[in-house]
Motif scaffolding. Structure first.
Motif, PDB file in Angstrom:
ATOM      1  N   SER A 120     -36.558  14.151 -16.060  1.00 51.07           N
ATOM      2  CA  SER A 120     -35.732  15.386 -17.037  1.00 51.07           C
ATOM      3  C   SER A 120     -35.563  16.473 -16.277  1.00 51.07           C
ATOM      4  CB  SER A 120     -36.638  15.284 -18.316  1.00 51.07           C
ATOM      5  OG  SER A 120     -37.923  15.896 -18.031  1.00 51.07           O
ATOM      6  N   VAL A 121     -36.448  17.304 -15.428  1.00 52.74           N
ATOM      7  CA  VAL A 121     -36.306  18.308 -14.769  1.00 52.74           C
ATOM      8  C   VAL A 121     -35.175  18.060 -13.626  1.00 52.74           C
ATOM      9  CG1 VAL A 121     -37.345  20.099 -13.163  1.00 52.74           C
ATOM     10  CG2 VAL A 121     -38.618  19.217 -15.217  1.00 52.74           C
ATOM     11  N   LEU A 149     -47.338  21.548 -22.732  1.00 51.91           N
ATOM     12  CA  LEU A 149     -45.917  20.667 -22.542  1.00 51.91           C
ATOM     13  C   LEU A 149     -46.634  19.237 -23.057  1.00 51.91           C
ATOM     14  CD1 LEU A 149     -45.265  19.439 -19.115  1.00 51.91           C
ATOM     15  CD2 LEU A 149     -46.844  21.210 -19.553  1.00 51.91           C
ATOM     16  N   VAL A 151     -39.515  22.365 -21.674  1.00 53.00           N
ATOM     17  CA  VAL A 151     -39.564  21.607 -20.205  1.00 53.00           C
ATOM     18  C   VAL A 151     -38.781  20.368 -20.158  1.00 53.00           C
ATOM     19  CG1 VAL A 151     -41.007  20.381 -18.672  1.00 53.00           C
ATOM     20  CG2 VAL A 151     -41.858  22.453 -19.876  1.00 53.00           C
ATOM     21  N   GLY A 152     -37.733  20.420 -19.311  1.00 46.53           N
ATOM     22  CA  GLY A 152     -36.911  19.186 -19.182  1.00 46.53           C
ATOM     23  C   GLY A 152     -35.463  19.419 -19.860  1.00 46.53           C
ATOM     24  N   VAL A 197     -41.253  13.842 -16.672  1.00 42.21           N
ATOM     25  CA  VAL A 197     -40.801  14.896 -16.152  1.00 42.21           C
ATOM     26  C   VAL A 197     -40.314  15.137 -15.059  1.00 42.21           C
ATOM     27  CG1 VAL A 197     -42.298  17.296 -15.679  1.00 42.21           C
ATOM     28  CG2 VAL A 197     -43.208  15.849 -17.278  1.00 42.21           C
ATOM     29  N   GLY A 228     -45.227  14.673 -23.264  1.00 44.94           N
ATOM     30  CA  GLY A 228     -44.338  13.660 -22.552  1.00 44.94           C
ATOM     31  C   GLY A 228     -43.471  13.378 -23.604  1.00 44.94           C
ATOM     32  N   ILE A 254     -42.496  21.603 -12.257  1.00 44.25           N
ATOM     33  CA  ILE A 254     -42.279  22.815 -13.215  1.00 44.25           C
ATOM     34  C   ILE A 254     -43.018  23.979 -12.471  1.00 44.25           C
ATOM     35  CG2 ILE A 254     -42.795  21.479 -15.274  1.00 44.25           C
ATOM     36  CD1 ILE A 254     -45.780  21.982 -15.188  1.00 44.25           C
ATOM     37  N   ILE A 280     -45.849  16.477 -11.385  1.00 43.70           N
ATOM     38  CA  ILE A 280     -45.621  17.349 -12.651  1.00 43.70           C
ATOM     39  C   ILE A 280     -45.576  18.628 -12.063  1.00 43.70           C
ATOM     40  CG2 ILE A 280     -46.703  18.174 -14.780  1.00 43.70           C
ATOM     41  CD1 ILE A 280     -47.550  15.300 -15.230  1.00 43.70           C
TER      42      ILE A 280
END
Length: 396
Positions: free
Chosen positions: A258-259, A203, A186-187, A255, A205, A56, A52
């Motif tokens: 998606s990122v 953030l 985020v994502g 995370v 989930g 980020i 994670i």
């Protein structure tokens, strides 16, 4: 078949997250235990923390696991206020965006009523953005009294993306910490904790394809805050409770994915979003877009957020009529569902109350397709017609 257009409320779990969580659910182990099974669970937690953090732009030691965005927001706002005031009784001011999620707003209200806090609400522009110069002016009116600045990264209702780095730079020039609620960001848009300059970031989930019930507060190592819960002190003595290794590993997988897929996914979702907005306005030219909009824009607006203001309608009526037609959407934050009042976000943006009552939030995610857009646009005209008739009948 339902067209699901409420991904900002919660989005389906990504297959990788579901698989990781399911596998870990079959494994016993408390991550605080010292025996072999405990150490195995701890390894899962710490490897997830590292994944994670890498995604980020944070250090692993800065990731504090929580039960979700609400707990993270509460810990950031209340924990920082109490620590800063304990160190300096003059620090009673909170500078907070007027369009924040209720997890922040209600934490602030509690401190106002019960702990002597003072608040300056940072009013947005008509497009929903907080001007960094508004923050500067609020700070400079009495900088020594400010405990915290809190401005969300991306708004959950209208999808506006804030200039968080500029706000953080202004606050830091006066030695003031900054929190940002990045639950919707985020994502979905680029988020780099270290580069942003913020001290605290929330953030969760289930907004990006992970499980419900797990999130994180990313807190710089030098951030000063007091815990809200007490017990084992598992997370840096800031948050107590047995760590949920299955949820955490599912969170990390979501995370990470998606990122990694965000640039391509943002373009795909923005195209669907634009199709919703263009199609709706072609059907009814009186429809307006809340929060401003430019085709293809993913820098100033969340790519998956289409916020429509439909004059002459009540949003709740539209929601139920669309639901009956197989389209799931929202009038605003799901946390306020069932409350018959216009969105505080729209009112803060200066939208008149009658218009604010006719708002629809349509949000897209990784399972969204053009068929969802077509279903909405097909169901919209009869829903508007019936909703307008209902408002006229109620008024008479």
């Amino acid at each position: 078949m339902t067209a699901y257009l409420d991904h900002a409320a919660t989005t389906p779990m990504l297959p990788a997250a579901l698989a990781a969580m399911t596998e870990q659910l079959a494994v016993v182990g408390n991550a605080s235990s010292l025996h072999r099974t405990g150490r195995a669970a701890r390894r899962v937690v710490e490897e997830s923390r590292e994944r994670i953090a890498k995604a980020i732009g944070a250090r692993p030691s800065e990731v504090v696991f929580t039960s979700g965005g609400t707990e993270a927001d509460n810990l950031a706002v209340m924990g920082t206020y109490r620590a800063r005031r304990e160190a300096d009784p003059r620090r009673v001011r909170l500078l907070v965006g007027a369009t924040e999620h209720h997890a922040v707003l209600d934490s602030v209200e509690y401190l106002l009523v019960h702990e002597g806090a003072e608040v300056t609400w940072l009013e947005p522009t008509g497009a929903g953005a907080v001007d960094p110069e508004t923050v500067r002016a609020a700070i400079e009116s009495d900088p020594d009294a400010v405990a915290l600045v809190s401005v969300m990264w991306a708004n959950n209702a209208v999808g506006v993306v804030q200039d968080v780095p500029a706000i953080a730079a202004i606050a830091h020039a006066h030695g003031i910490p900054v929190h940002t609620d990045a639950v919707q960001a985020v994502g979905h848009v680029p988020v780099d904790f270290a580069a942003s300059g913020v001290d605290l970031m929330s953030l969760t989930g289930h907004k990006l394809g992970g499980p419900i019930g797990v999130g994180a507060l990313v807190a710089r190592r030098d951030a000063t805050l007091l815990p809200l819960t007490h017990g084992g002190g598992q997370e840096r003595q800031l948050r107590s409770g047995t760590l949920d290794a299955p949820a955490i590993v599912g969170f990390a997988a979501a995370v990470e994915e998606s990122v990694a897929t965000m640039p391509d996914e943002a373009r795909r979702l923005a195209a669907l979003r634009d199709a919703i907005i263009v199609g709706a306005r072609e059907l009814d030219p009186e429809i307006r877009v809340g929060g401003g909009w430019e085709p293809g824009d993913t820098a100033h607006r969340l790519p998956g957020n289409a916020h429509l203001i439909v004059p002459g309608c009540d949003g709740d009526s539209l929601l139920y009529l669309l639901d009956a037609a197989g389209v799931s959407c929202s009038t605003g934050s799901a946390c306020q569902a069932g409350v018959p009042q216009p969105s505080h976000v729209l009112l803060a943006m200066g939208i008149p109350e009658p218009d604010a009552r006719g708002a629809l939030r349509l949000t897209l995610g990784h399972t969204s397709t053009g068929a969802d857009v077509d279903a909405f646009l097909g169901a919209l005209p009869p829903a508007i017609e019936r909703a307008r008739r209902a408002r006229v009948a109620t008024a008479s």
